[in-house]
Design an enzyme around this catalytic site. Structure first.
Site, PDB file in Angstrom:
ATOM      1  N   HIS A 182      16.821  48.336 125.013  1.00  0.00           N
ATOM      2  CA  HIS A 182      17.947  48.739 124.170  1.00  0.00           C
ATOM      3  C   HIS A 182      18.148  50.248 124.208  1.00  0.00           C
ATOM      4  O   HIS A 182      19.256  50.739 124.489  1.00  0.00           O
ATOM      5  CB  HIS A 182      17.689  48.273 122.734  1.00  0.00           C
ATOM      6  CG  HIS A 182      18.764  48.641 121.763  1.00  0.00           C
ATOM      7  ND1 HIS A 182      19.706  47.738 121.323  1.00  0.00           N
ATOM      8  CD2 HIS A 182      19.055  49.816 121.126  1.00  0.00           C
ATOM      9  CE1 HIS A 182      20.531  48.332 120.471  1.00  0.00           C
ATOM     10  NE2 HIS A 182      20.153  49.594 120.333  1.00  0.00           N
ATOM     11  N   GLU A 183      17.085  50.994 123.936  1.00  0.00           N
ATOM     12  CA  GLU A 183      17.211  52.453 123.919  1.00  0.00           C
ATOM     13  C   GLU A 183      17.512  52.993 125.313  1.00  0.00           C
ATOM     14  O   GLU A 183      18.228  53.991 125.461  1.00  0.00           O
ATOM     15  CB  GLU A 183      15.942  53.090 123.351  1.00  0.00           C
ATOM     16  CG  GLU A 183      15.628  52.704 121.908  1.00  0.00           C
ATOM     17  CD  GLU A 183      16.785  52.931 120.953  1.00  0.00           C
ATOM     18  OE1 GLU A 183      17.611  53.845 121.206  1.00  0.00           O
ATOM     19  OE2 GLU A 183      16.887  52.195 119.956  1.00  0.00           O
TER      20      GLU A 183
ATOM     21  N   HIS B 144      21.198  52.932 125.859  1.00  0.00           N
ATOM     22  CA  HIS B 144      21.818  54.142 125.307  1.00  0.00           C
ATOM     23  C   HIS B 144      21.615  55.317 126.259  1.00  0.00           C
ATOM     24  O   HIS B 144      22.534  56.124 126.482  1.00  0.00           O
ATOM     25  CB  HIS B 144      21.179  54.496 123.961  1.00  0.00           C
ATOM     26  CG  HIS B 144      21.659  53.692 122.803  1.00  0.00           C
ATOM     27  ND1 HIS B 144      22.997  53.501 122.512  1.00  0.00           N
ATOM     28  CD2 HIS B 144      20.974  53.051 121.813  1.00  0.00           C
ATOM     29  CE1 HIS B 144      23.115  52.782 121.405  1.00  0.00           C
ATOM     30  NE2 HIS B 144      21.902  52.486 120.975  1.00  0.00           N
TER      31      HIS B 144
ATOM     32  N   HIS C 205      23.956  55.408 129.083  1.00  0.00           N
ATOM     33  CA  HIS C 205      25.281  55.861 128.632  1.00  0.00           C
ATOM     34  C   HIS C 205      25.340  57.386 128.662  1.00  0.00           C
ATOM     35  O   HIS C 205      26.381  57.973 129.019  1.00  0.00           O
ATOM     36  CB  HIS C 205      25.515  55.338 127.213  1.00  0.00           C
ATOM     37  CG  HIS C 205      26.966  55.228 126.834  1.00  0.00           C
ATOM     38  ND1 HIS C 205      27.376  54.778 125.608  1.00  0.00           N
ATOM     39  CD2 HIS C 205      28.112  55.520 127.499  1.00  0.00           C
ATOM     40  CE1 HIS C 205      28.690  54.771 125.545  1.00  0.00           C
ATOM     41  NE2 HIS C 205      29.160  55.224 126.683  1.00  0.00           N
TER      42      HIS C 205
END
Length: 676
Positions: free
Chosen positions: A464-465, A468, A471
Site C-alpha cells: 500500500h505505502e 503511494h 505515485h
C-alpha cells in the site's frame, strides 16, 4: 560551524543536522521566501502566468524542503526538543501562509490572471495551476475584510498548535503504557516469536518477564492469540482510551476546540461546514454525496456483518461457553474461526514473508510493470541507522527518484504507516528535478533467532505505502504544486490500494513469498487459502471502516458548537454501525489522528471511495494480465505521472475508458454474488 540546512544540498543532509540547526534555518528560509513573495507582489510588469502564477508555485522551495525534513523527523524520530521546536515553528509557518493568501497586492495579480485565463494560450496543467492558485487564495481568506483576516490568522495559528499537541499526547500515551507479564502461563496462545519479542522488550527496560506495548506489532498479535481474556481486555481498554483519561494528556477539550475552530473558519469563508469547505475540492464534492456513498455501502455491508458476527458469537459460545462477545474477543475468536475454516493463520504464513524478500518482490513487480530498478545507495545520509536508501532508475539507467524506507517501530516514532516526500518532482529552467520519496512503517522487528517476518497484513501495508511511493516517484509534471500525490484526497488512495491487489495473485507471490529457512515457494494450497480467506469477515471490516467515515462527518459535517460530551457525540455517530457492546472507558475520537492531526478531516470516506476506484482499475489489469505492460503504461501515463494536473475523474476515464463502477468492489468484497 556552517548550517547544513542553509548550504546547497540535494539529498537531505540528515547525518549533519542537529536540532539547533532548524530554528536559524527556518528563520533564514522564511526571510528568503518572504522576499520571493514580495518580488512577485511588487513586480513592475503586468501580471501574467509566468511572473505571477508559476513564480508563486516555485517560491519558497528552500522553506518547503526544510519543513519536509523537520516535520518528517518529528513523526519518525522525534524527541522532546524537536516537539518543543515544532510548537514554536508551526505558528510561524501558519502566519507566513496567511501572509501570502491575505496579501491584497498578490491576490490582485492572481485574480487578474485568473479572470484572463480564457484568453491565454495555456496547456491543461497551466490552466489547472491558475485555477488552483485562485481557489487557494479565495478559500484562505483573500476576500475577507480586515477583521475577518485577523480572525482567520488567529484560528490558523491556534489550529496548528492544537494538532501538534493532539499528536504528542497520543505518542506519549503509547510510549508510557506497558503490560508487564511475569507469569508464563499468561502468555498461553502467543506464538514463540511474539514471546521472544516481548522478552526482548522487557530486557531492554531492565525488567524480568515480558512486555506488551500499544505499538501495533506488539498489540495486534496479543489481541489475536493470547488466551488470557482478562489481559486482552486490559490491553484493549488501554489502546481504546488513549487521550481519554482526564489527565494532562486528555484530548477531549482539544477535539472540541479543533472541531469548533474548523467550523468557525468554514463559516468565516462562506461555507456551511468544514466538510462543505473541504469537499469543494474532492471528487465527492459535497457532504450529501459522502453520506449517500457511506449509506449505500452500509446497506450492502451491514447484513453481511451481522451474519458474520452471529457466526462468530456462536463459535465462541460453542468453543468456550462465551455468552457475550466483547470487542476484545473479536480478534481472538476470529483468528480461531479463520484457522478452523481455512487452516490458515499468520504463524503459518510469516515464514514465507521475510521483510527483505517482500521488499525485493515489490521492487520486482514495479520493474515488470514500469521498468524500474532499485539500487541500494548506502552513501545517502539518513536520520537513523535502520533507514534503507535506494537510487531508482528506469530501463535506460536514468534517475527516477531517491527512495528511503524505514520499517520498524521506535520510541520516537509515531504509529501507523505513511509515505512522505523530501523533495517533489518538477521542471524549472530546463532542468528536471527528480523526487526524493520515503515510506515509514512499524513492522515486526527481527529477533535473535529469526529475521523480520511479516504478517500478511503487514505485507499488504508495505505494498500500500509503496503504491503511494510510486505515485510520487513517477511524477512527471512541470510545477511542484501539482506533482505526485498533490491530488484530491479521495483520489490519492487509488495507487496505494491498487498495489495491494498483487499480494493475492499467485504469479506475484511466486516472486517473493519464499520460506526464510528452506527457500520453498509459498505452496499453491496456501495461496488458495489466502484468496479464499480474503473476504473472511469482510462485512465486519467494511462496517468498521464506514463507522470511521460516519464519525468524521459527525465532527465536521455540521455545527459542533452544541457538543459538550465527546464520548456521547461519538456514541451517537457510531450507533448505525455498532456491532459490539459499547464501553464507557474507551473513546475513538481522542486518538483519531487521521482527522484531528493528519489531513483526513472530512475525508476519511476516501479510503472506501478509492476502493471503488482500485477494484475497477485492477479489473482492467485482470482483463489483460497482471503484468501487462500496456495496461501499466496507461496507468502510469494517465494516473501516476499526472499528479493533480487535471480533474481526477478525467484522468481515470482516460485510463479506463469509462467512469468507475461500484460493482467491482462489491463483488471483490463478496457483498454481492460474482457473475462469471
Amino acid at each position: 560551524m556552517e548550517n547544513p540546512l542553509l548550504q546547497p544540498f540535494d539529498a537531505a543532509p540528515f547525518s549533519s543536522i542537529r536540532t539547533e540547526h532548524f530554528k536559524p534555518a527556518f528563520d533564514a528560509a522564511l526571510a528568503e521566501a518572504r522576499a520571493e513573495i514580495d518580488a512577485i507582489a511588487d513586480h513592475p510588469a503586468p501580471p501574467d502566468f509566468e511572473n505571477t502564477i508559476a513564480a508563486l508555485d516555485y517560491a519558497g522551495s528552500r522553506l518547503d524542503r526544510i519543513s519536509s525534513i523537520f516535520f518528517n523527523l518529528n513523526a519518525a524520530e522525534t524527541n522532546a526538543e524537536i516537539q518543543a521546536l515544532a510548537q514554536e515553528v508551526s505558528p510561524l509557518l501558519s502566519e507566513f501562509s496567511n501572509d501570502i493568501t491575505l496579501n491584497e497586492s498578490l491576490f490582485d495579480r492572481v485574480r487578474q490572471v485568473y479572470e484572463a485565463r480564457e484568453t491565454m494560450d495555456l496547456d491543461a496543467e497551466s490552466r489547472t495551476l491558475v485555477e488552483k492558485k485562485f481557489l487557494h487564495f479565495r478559500r484562505n481568506g483573500a476576500l475577507l475584510d480586515a477583521a475577518g483576516k485577523k480572525r482567520l490568522r488567529e484560528i490558523d495559528s491556534e489550529l496548528s498548535r492544537l494538532k501538534l499537541t493532539f499528536g504528542e499526547h497520543i505518542l506519549e500515551e503509547t510510549n508510557s503504557y506497558e503490560l508487564h507479564i511475569t507469569r508464563e502461563e499468561d502468555l498461553e496462545g502467543l506464538p514463540e516469536s511474539q514471546r521472544e519479542a516481548a522478552r526482548i522488550r522487557a530486557g531492554s527496560g531492565g525488567k524480568e518477564g515480558w512486555i506488551i506495548t500499544l505499538d501495533y506489532p506488539s498489540y495486534l498479535p496479543f489481541m489475536k492469540y493470547a488466551a488470557n481474556r482478562n489481559l486482552r481486555k486490559e490491553l484493549y481498554l488501554a489502546f481504546g482510551s488513549k487521550g481519554f483519561h482526564g489527565d494532562a494528556r486528555d484530548n477531549r477539550e482539544i477535539v472540541l476546540r479543533i472541531a469548533n475552530l474548523r467550523f468557525e473558519r468554514a463559516r468565516l469563508l462562506g461555507y456551511a461546514s468544514h466538510a462543505d469547505f473541504v469537499l469543494e475540492q474532492r471528487m465527492a464534492k459535497s457532504p450529501e454525496t459522502v453520506r449517500e456513498f457511506l449509506e449505500e455501502l452500509l446497506e450492502k455491508a451491514l447484513p453481511a456483518a451481522k451474519r458474520e458476527l452471529g457466526e462468530l458469537a456462536a463459535y465462541a459460545e460453542k468453543r468456550d461457553g462465551l455468552t457475550q462477545l466483547e470487542p476484545w474477543d473479536k480478534a481472538y475468536y476470529s483468528e480461531k474461526l479463520k484457522q478452523e475454516k481455512f487452516a490458515l493463520d499468520d504463524e503459518i504464513l510469516k515464514p514465507y514473508f521475510q521483510l527483505e524478500n517482500v521488499i525485493d518482490g515489490v521492487f520486482e513487480i514495479a520493474g515488470r510493470l514500469y521498468g524500474l530498478s532499485f539500487q541500494p545507495e548506502d552513501s545517502l545520509p539518513t536520520y537513523h541507522e535502520e533507514v534503507r536508501t535506494y537510487r531508482v532508475v528506469d530501463a535506460d539507467g536514468k534517475l527516477v527518484a531517491l527512495f528511503y524506507a524505514d520499517f520498524h517501530p521506535r520510541p520516537g516514532k509515531r504509529g501507523g504507516a505513511w509515505m512522505t516526500s523530501y523533495k517533489p518532482q518538477y521542471r524549472k529552467g530546463g532542468t528536471v528535478e527528480r523526487p526524493h520519496i520515503a515510506i515509514v512503517c512499524n513492522f515486526t522487528r527481527p529477533t535473535s533467532s529469526q529475521p523480520a517476518l511479516l504478517t500478511f497484513d503487514e505485507v499488504t501495508t508495505l505494498f500500500h505505502e509503496f503504491g503511494h511511493a510510486l505515485h510520487g516517484m513517477l511524477a512527471d509534471t512541470t510545477y511542484p504544486g501539482l506533482s505526485g500525490t498533490s491530488v484530491y484526497w479521495d483520489f490519492v488512495e487509488l495507487p496505494s490500494q491498487l498495489m495491494e491487489n498483487w499480494c493475492y495473485e499467485p504469479d506475484a507471490l511466486a516472486l517473493f513469498a519464499r520460506h526464510y529457512k528452506t527457500g520453498e515457494i509459498l505452496p499453491d494450497t496456501l495461496i488458495e487459502k489466502i484468496k479464499a480467506s480474503a473476504n473472511f469477515q469482510e462485512g465486519i471490516a467494511t462496517v468498521r471502516q464506514l463507522s470511521f467515515g460516519f464519525l468524521d462527518m459527525a465532527w465536521h459535517g455540521g455545527n459542533p458548537s452544541d457538543i459538550t460530551d465527546v464520548k456521547a457525540h461519538e456514541s451517537e455517530a457510531f450507533a448505525p454501525t455498532r456491532l459490539f457492546p459499547e464501553h464507557p472507558e474507551t473513546c475513538m475520537s481522542t486518538a483519531f489522528a487521521h482527522i484531528f492531526q493528519g489531513g483526513y478531516a472530512s475525508g476519511y470516506y476516501s479510503y472506501k471511495w478509492a476502493e471503488v476506484l482500485d477494484a475497477d482499475a485492477f479489473a482492467s489489469f485482470r482483463e489483460s494480465g497482471i503484468f501487462d505492460r500496456e495496461t501499466a503504461r496507461r496507468f502510469r501515463d494517465h494516473i501516476l505521472s499526472r499528479g493533480g494536473t487535471e480533474d481526477p475523474m478525467e484522468l481515470y476515464v482516460r485510463f479506463r475508458g469509462r467512469e468507475p463502477e461500484i460493482d467491482a468492489l462489491l463483488k471483490r468484497a463478496g457483498l454481492v454474488p460474482a457473475v462469471n
